[in-house]
Structure formats: C-alpha cells, structure tokens
Enzyme design. Structure first.
Site, PDB file in Angstrom:
ATOM      1  N   HIS A 107      43.668  42.669  51.968  1.00 13.09           N
ATOM      2  CA  HIS A 107      44.814  42.040  51.316  1.00 13.09           C
ATOM      3  C   HIS A 107      45.180  40.772  52.083  1.00 13.09           C
ATOM      4  CE1 HIS A 107      48.503  41.969  48.946  1.00 13.09           C
ATOM      5  NE2 HIS A 107      49.146  41.666  50.059  1.00 13.09           N
ATOM      6  N   ASP A 139      45.757  54.115  49.114  1.00 14.56           N
ATOM      7  CA  ASP A 139      46.372  55.364  48.654  1.00 14.56           C
ATOM      8  C   ASP A 139      46.871  55.100  47.224  1.00 14.56           C
ATOM      9  OD1 ASP A 139      49.507  55.032  50.554  1.00 14.56           O
ATOM     10  OD2 ASP A 139      48.698  53.910  48.845  1.00 14.56           O
TER      11      ASP A 139
HETATM   12  C1  GRF Z   1      40.996  37.957  48.548  1.00 15.28           C
HETATM   13  O1  GRF Z   1      41.921  37.119  49.224  1.00 15.28           O
HETATM   14  C2  GRF Z   1      41.555  39.332  48.446  1.00 15.28           C
HETATM   15  O2  GRF Z   1      42.301  39.747  49.566  1.00 15.28           O
HETATM   16  C3  GRF Z   1      42.491  39.164  47.268  1.00 15.28           C
HETATM   17  O3  GRF Z   1      41.773  38.393  46.344  1.00 15.28           O
HETATM   18  C4  GRF Z   1      40.863  37.566  47.083  1.00 15.28           C
HETATM   19  C5  GRF Z   1      39.485  37.876  46.567  1.00 15.28           C
HETATM   20  O4  GRF Z   1      38.694  36.791  46.835  1.00 15.28           O
HETATM   21  N1  GRF Z   1      42.848  40.444  46.707  1.00 15.28           N
HETATM   22  P1  GRF Z   1      37.108  36.870  46.434  1.00 15.28           P
HETATM   23  O5  GRF Z   1      37.026  37.352  45.001  1.00 15.28           O
HETATM   24  O6  GRF Z   1      36.458  37.841  47.384  1.00 15.28           O
HETATM   25  O7  GRF Z   1      36.618  35.458  46.616  1.00 15.28           O
END
Ligand code: GRF
Length: 198
Positions: A107, A139
């Site tokens: 995240h 979770d």
């Molecule tokens: C990442 O920053 C992830 O944490 C968020 O969306 C982005 C996904 O980037 N949930 P990618 O699709 O891997 O380029």
C-alpha cells in the site's frame, strides 16, 4: 517458495518481483499472475510464458461467487504466498479462508495512515511531510491487516500525485522484493486454522 501475484493495473510492482525472481538465487518464484480485469500488468507474465488468469466480478452472479472463483484460480497454482500488488478489489471469505496468513498487500502510505484507494492523494491533501510504503497481511478489512514492513518516503515541494506516487512506487518495489525474499526464507505456516469438522 511459489508466489502468485494479483494485479489490476500497470503491474510495475509485479514486474519488479518477476525481475528479482529471474535471479536463481532469489528464494521465490512467481508461478502465475492473476487480475480482476484484462490488466496491462498481465503482460509481464505473458512475456515470460507464465500462466495468467482473469477473474472479473462481472462474470459472476455476485461477489460470493467471484470470491470463490478467485480462490480457485489462485489455488490452481499451489502458491505458498499470494502477493496483491495494485490489486484493487477487497477479497472475501473464500480467498481469506484459503490464503489468510499468506496473502500480503503493498500500500502506498504508512498504514494505518491513509488507507483506501487514494492514499497518495490523501497524504498530499493532508499536507503530510512524510509518507511511505507498507507491506501488510491482508485481512477482511481495507488495508487493515498486520503490518509486515514499512519504509518512509518524503513529500517534496511541488509534488503532485503522480510525482509522489512514482517516488513511493520506487520504494514499494524494493520493499516488496525484500519482504517477499525474507518471508520466502521463513515461510508462514501454510495451515490456516479451520473448524474441526464435527
Ligand atoms: C501501487 O502503488 C500499489 O501500492 C497501489 O497501486 C499501485 C500499483 O502500481 N495499490 P502497479 O500497478 O504495480 O504499477
């Protein structure tokens, strides 16, 4: 360690894992990449002749059926670890029952700060001077599972959402690759606690 990666978008984090796993010394192998739509990120797997699967919510009568189908699609690849890398759906009881404790998410914020789908924008709007990247166990909640690893990322003057997100993703890539390697060296127990059948 067999890893299944779940994506929804460009899959740059998935690509980083695939690149790391190209090295035979890396303790994990990505065995399949799945998505909830025909995501561009699936291309990284297809280019390597790795199996892919698409599990669309719209192809199922309801979320319960979708969740069950997703659990089955993941299970087909016998993963030791499932990595949600920009997978933008909340998984349900079927996936959590099958993979809880070995399903992690990355995240782009320092959870518990800024959960949800607009973490980067929210950090900017809040005037945060420091944000970051979090890898956590998944979770039933949204970005609420136990934190595995975090790394700070500075917010710089003039940052807009795109620039800040790219700076965060550079850290996410490294944090995810390092964390998966660490977990692969010390795998979580694959037995999820279940009711003893009466
Ligand atoms: C990442 O920053 C992830 O944490 C968020 O969306 C982005 C996904 O980037 N949930 P990618 O699709 O891997 O380029």
């Amino acid at each position: 360690t067999r890893v299944v990666v779940l994506v929804s978008g460009t899959g740059s984090l998935c690509a980083a894992l695939l690149d790391a796993a190209d090295d035979p010394a890396y303790p994990a192998d990505v065995v399949a990449v799945g998505a909830d739509r025909e995501a561009p990120g699936l291309e990284h797997a297809r280019r390597r002749d790795l199996p892919t699967f698409v599990c669309r919510l719209g192809d199922h009568p309801d979320r319960v059926a979708w969740d069950r189908a997703l659990a089955g699609a993941i299970a087909a690849h016998r993963p030791d670890l499932v990595v949600s890398a920009g997978f933008m759906k909340l998984v349900g009881p079927a996936v959590l029952d099958a993979f809880g404790g070995r399903l992690l998410n990355t995240h782009p914020a320092l959870l518990p700060a800024f959960p949800g789908a607009h973490a980067v924008r929210d950090a900017l709007a809040a005037g945060a001077a420091v944000t970051g990247s979090t890898v956590h166990w998944v979770d039933a909640g949204m970005d609420t599972g136990p934190v595995i690893a975090q790394r700070e990322v500075p917010v710089l003057p003039g940052d807009d959402e795109g620039r800040l997100h790219e700076r965060i993703k550079a850290v996410e890539r490294t944090l995810l690759v390092d964390t998966v390697a660490r977990l692969a060296a010390d795998p979580p127990s694959t037995r999820t606690p279940r009711e003893t059948p009466r």
